[in-house]
Design a protein around this motif. Structure first.
Motif, short mmCIF file in Angstrom:
data_model
loop_
_atom_site.label_atom_id
_atom_site.label_comp_id
_atom_site.label_asym_id
_atom_site.label_seq_id
_atom_site.Cartn_x
_atom_site.Cartn_y
_atom_site.Cartn_z
N ASP A 145 0.68 -1.25 0.06
CA ASP A 145 -0.09 -0.05 -0.12
C ASP A 145 0.86 1.14 0.23
O ASP A 145 0.49 2.49 0.51
CB ASP A 145 -0.86 -0.11 1.33
N HIS A 204 1.48 -4.28 10.99
CA HIS A 204 1.22 -3.68 9.57
C HIS A 204 1.06 -4.84 8.47
O HIS A 204 2.31 -4.90 7.87
CB HIS A 204 1.99 -2.34 9.24
N HIS A 263 -1.05 -6.84 5.13
CA HIS A 263 -2.22 -6.99 4.20
C HIS A 263 -2.26 -8.28 3.89
O HIS A 263 -1.32 -9.09 3.85
CB HIS A 263 -1.84 -6.15 2.96
N LYS A 293 -7.90 1.82 9.91
CA LYS A 293 -6.92 2.01 9.14
C LYS A 293 -7.24 3.14 7.94
O LYS A 293 -8.17 2.90 7.48
CB LYS A 293 -6.32 0.80 8.47
N HIS A 310 4.59 3.95 7.85
CA HIS A 310 5.75 4.13 7.25
C HIS A 310 6.68 5.43 7.69
O HIS A 310 7.68 5.70 7.10
CB HIS A 310 5.37 4.60 5.48
N ASP A 360 4.45 -3.96 6.64
CA ASP A 360 3.66 -3.81 5.46
C ASP A 360 3.88 -5.21 4.53
O ASP A 360 3.78 -5.17 3.43
CB ASP A 360 4.35 -2.66 4.65
ZN LIG Z 1 0.28 -1.00 3.96
#
Ligand SMILES: [Zn+2]
Lengths: 256, 311
Positions: free
Chosen positions: B4, B58, B60, B153, B216, B265
Motif C-alpha cells: 500500500d 502492519h 495485508h 486504518k 511508514h 507492510d
Molecule cells: Zn500497508
C-alpha cells in the motif's frame, strides 16, 4: 559460510549508518557467518579521483581474513583515461571485478563507451557488477536526482559477449519488468537479493529465475546485513538451494 | 508487487522446529543475533503478558495467493519462521486509492475472514474512507463496536488533516481504537489525497485523547520522525520501505522508545527485511522489546481486554 556479493565500505554522503566504518562492518559480518564479501567503495560513486578511491579500497581489503574482503573497484567510463583505472584494477590491484554506477556517473547503457567497457572487461576476465539503484528514487535527497538504471539495451550487449560474467545488484525487485525479465534469462547474468521484497521473496525469486542465478547480497552498510540474513530464513529454502544462493554460486563465478 | 505504498512506477517463533543444517531454530537465532534474538525464539504460543512476543503492526492479505483463509495461513507460516506471533491485518487484498463504500466493506470482509481463520494470531483494523462519513461510522460499528476489529486504518482517499476525519477519530477514541494513517513524503509531491506526517500531526493535535500510528513514518523517515516529534499521541511505524540502516536508532533518539512500533507492510514487503530494521539496531534490549511488541500491546490492551482477546 555466506558470501555477500553486495557490500560497500565508506560513508553514504547523506546519512551516517551504524556499520559505515569497516571494523564494525567486519564484526557484524563475522557474527552472521559471512566469510567473504565483495566490497565496493562508496566514494567511487561521487569522487572524480577514482584512482585514489580504488587504492583505498584495495588497501582496506588487503590482509583481511574472516571475512575475506574482495575488492571490486570503481570504473567510470565518463572520466578521461578510464581505461587506465580498469587496467590498474586488474593488473595492479588484482581485483576479480569492477562495480559500475551508470546512473550516478551519467551515462546510458546504449552509450558506445559502455560497450567498450564490457569488451575490455571480458578480455581481462573481470566480473562486472552493475548497481541498478542505491536508494529509493521516490525518497532521494533533494540535491540528487538519479533514476534507476534502464537495462533495456543490456540483454543484447551481454549476448554478444558470451564470456562475460555479469552481476546485477539491487535489481531483483524489478524482475517483472520486460527488460529485467529478459536479462534474467541471459547466460552469464546473476542477481543479488538485497532489494527483493514480498513475503518469502527469495524463494519466489529463485524459482522465477532459477537458484543458480541468485546470489546473497546485502547492500551494507545502507541496509543492515540482517535484512538479507532474515530473508533467507523467511523463505524456508531447502538445503541445496540455500547453499547455492549463500555461497556456491558466488564462488563458482569467482572461479573457485 | 503489492504494497500500500502507491507508486507511480510499481506497486508500492515458534517452538524449536529445527532443520537448518542440524541447528535448531533457537540456536540459529541466538547465534545470529545474540540476546536480542534469543528472546525471539520459541514463543509462538505466548502466555498473557510475555514482554518478548513480536507483534507486527502492519500486514495485508497480499503478496500471497489463494483464498483469504489460505493467505492468512501462508502469511503466518512465513511469520513463524521469524518468530512473529501476531499480525495486525487491514485493507485486505488492497485495491483502489479512492474506494466506494462497497469496496471498503469488501476489504474489511476479507480481513474478517482472516481473523476468523486464526483469531489467536490475527488482529484486524477496520479500513475506512473519510469521503463517506456516514458509511464510515456504520462500518466502524459493524467491524469494531460489534465485530472483532480493534483499530482503524486510513489510506489515501483523503488527506488526514481534513475536518471530515473528526467524527471517525472521535468514535475510535471512545472505544480506545488507535488510528493508523498511511503517510509519505514523496519526491515531487504526494498523490492526490495522500497524507504526509505533518497532516497527521495536525489531526492528532485536535484529538489529544486519541492514539495515532504514523504508518511508514513518511517513508522518508528522516523527515517523518521530525514531523511527528512534538506530537506525543503519534507513534512512528517502521514498515513499508527499504530496510534503511539507522532508522530505528534515530526514531528512538528523537521520539523515545515508547513511541516506535514495528510494522512490516507484508506481504508486499518481506517480514524479514522489515524486522531486520529493528533486530539490527543498536539498542538496549528493553527498548527493542518495546518496539517489537510492547508498545503496540500497551496501546491495544484496553480494547483487547474489553473484547476478551488475550494479549
Ligand atoms: Zn500497508
Amino acid at each position: 559460510m555466506i558470501v555477500d556479493v553486495n557490500a560497500n565500505m565508506e560513508r553514504w554522503p547523506f546519512r551516517r549508518t551504524p556499520c559505515d566504518e569497516l571494523p564494525r562492518l567486519v564484526d557484524r559480518m563475522r557474527r552472521h557467518g559471512v566469510g567473504q564479501a565483495w566490497v565496493g567503495n562508496l566514494d567511487g560513486i561521487f569522487h572524480r579521483d577514482v584512482g585514489g578511491v580504488n587504492i583505498r579500497l584495495s588497501e582496506a581489503c588487503r590482509g583481511q581474513r574472516d571475512p575475506a574482503l574482495i575488492p571490486f573497484g570503481t570504473v567510470n567510463p565518463k572520466l578521461p583515461d578510464w581505461r587506465e583505472d580498469l587496467r590498474r584494477c586488474h593488473e595492479q590491484f588484482h581485483m576479480p571485478g569492477i562495480r559500475i554506477h551508470p546512473n550516478f556517473h551519467g551515462y546510458k547503457l546504449d552509450d558506445p563507451m559502455f560497450a567498450e567497457l564490457l569488451d575490455a572487461s571480458q578480455q581481462r576476465g573481470l566480473i562486472v557488477q552493475l548497481v541498478i539503484r542505491m536508494d529509493d528514487v521516490r525518497l532521494q535527497h533533494p540535491l540528487i536526482d538519479v533514476p534507476e538504471v534502464d537495462v533495456s539495451p543490456l540483454t543484447k550487449l551481454i549476448r554478444e559477449r558470451p564470456e562475460l560474467r555479469f552481476v546485477v545488484l539491487n535489481g531483483a525487485d524489478k524482475i517483472r519488468s520486460k527488460a529485467m525479465g529478459e536479462l534474467a534469462s541471459t547466460t552469464g547474468v546473476y542477481f543479488d537479493i538485497a532489494t527483493q521484497e514480498i513475503v518469502g521473496g527469495v524463494a519466489s525469486f529463485a524459482s522465477a529465475i532459477t537458484p543458480q542465478r541468485v546470489l546473497f547480497g546485502s547492500h551494507v552498510p545502507l541496509f543492515p546485513l540482517e535484512a538479507s540474513v532474515l530473508k533467507m530464513r523467511e523463505s524456508g529454502l531447502g538445503e541445496d538451494t540455500r547453499a547455492l544462493i549463500e555461497s556456491k554460486n558466488a564462488l563458482r563465478i569467482l572461479g573457485y | 508487487m503489492q504494497s500500500d505504498n502507491p507508486s507511480p512506477s510499481a506497486s508500492c517463533g515458534p517452538s524449536d522446529i529445527g532443520g537448518f543444517g542440524g541447528m535448531t531454530r533457537r540456536t540459529m537465532i541466538a547465534g545470529a543475533f545474540g540476546t536480542a534474538a534469543a528472546m525471539m525464539a520459541g514463543r509462538a504460543n505466548t502466555a498473557e503478558g510475555d514482554s518478548t512476543a513480536i507483534w507486527d503492526g502492519h500486514v495485508h492479505l497480499a503478496g500471497v495467493e489463494g483464498t483469504m483463509e489460505q493467505r492468512a495461513d501462508r502469511l503466518l507460516e512465513h511469520a513463524d519462521r521469524l518468530g512473529i506471533q501476531r499480525l495486525v491485518v487491514f485493507l485486505g487484498a488492497l485495491g483502489g486509492h479512492d474506494p466506494k463504500p462497497e469496496e471498503v466493506r469488501q476489504r474489511n470482509d476479507e480481513v474478517l475472514k482472516a481473523i476468523a481463520r486464526s483469531p489467536d494470531r490475527i488482529l484486524g483494523f477496520v479500513y475506512l474512507s473519510p469521503k463517506y462519513p456516514k458509511e464510515s461510522l456504520e462500518e466502524f460499528d459493524r467491524c469494531v463496536r460489534d465485530g472483532p476489529m480493534v483499530g482503524v486504518k486510513l489510506w489515501v482517499a483523503m488527506r488526514c488533516h481534513e475536518p471530515a476525519l473528526d467524527p471517525i477519530v472521535r468514535r475510535a477514541a471512545e472505544l480506545g481504537a488507535p488510528i493508523l494513517q498511511h503517510t509519505f513524503f514523496r519526491r515531487g509531491g504526494n498523490l492526490p489525497g495522500e497524507s504526509d506526517p505533518s497532516h497527521l500531526a495536525a489531526l492528532a493535535a485536535r484529538h489529544p485523547g486519541a492514539s495515532f500510528i504514523c504508518a511508514h513514518t513518511g517513508a522518508d523517515w528522516e523527515l517523518g520522525i521530525r514531523a511527528i516529534r512534538a506530537s506525543a499521541n503519534i507513534y512512528a511505524e517502521t514498515g513499508g520501505f527499504d530496510p534503511c540502516a539507522g532508522l530505528v536508532e534515530m526514531a528512538i533518539r528523537e521520539l523515545g522508545p515508547d513511541r516506535v512500533i514495528f510494522g512490516s507492510d507484508a506481504g508486499g514487503r518481506s517480514f524479514a527485511s522489515q524486522l531486520a530494521k529493528v533486530v539490527s539496531a543498536d539498542l538496549p534490549e528493553p527498548a527493542r522489546r518495546l518496539v517489537l511488541g510492547e508498545n503496540l500491546r500497551r496501546i491495544l490492551r484496553p480494547i483487547l481486554r474489553r473484547k476478551g482477546i488475550k494479549t
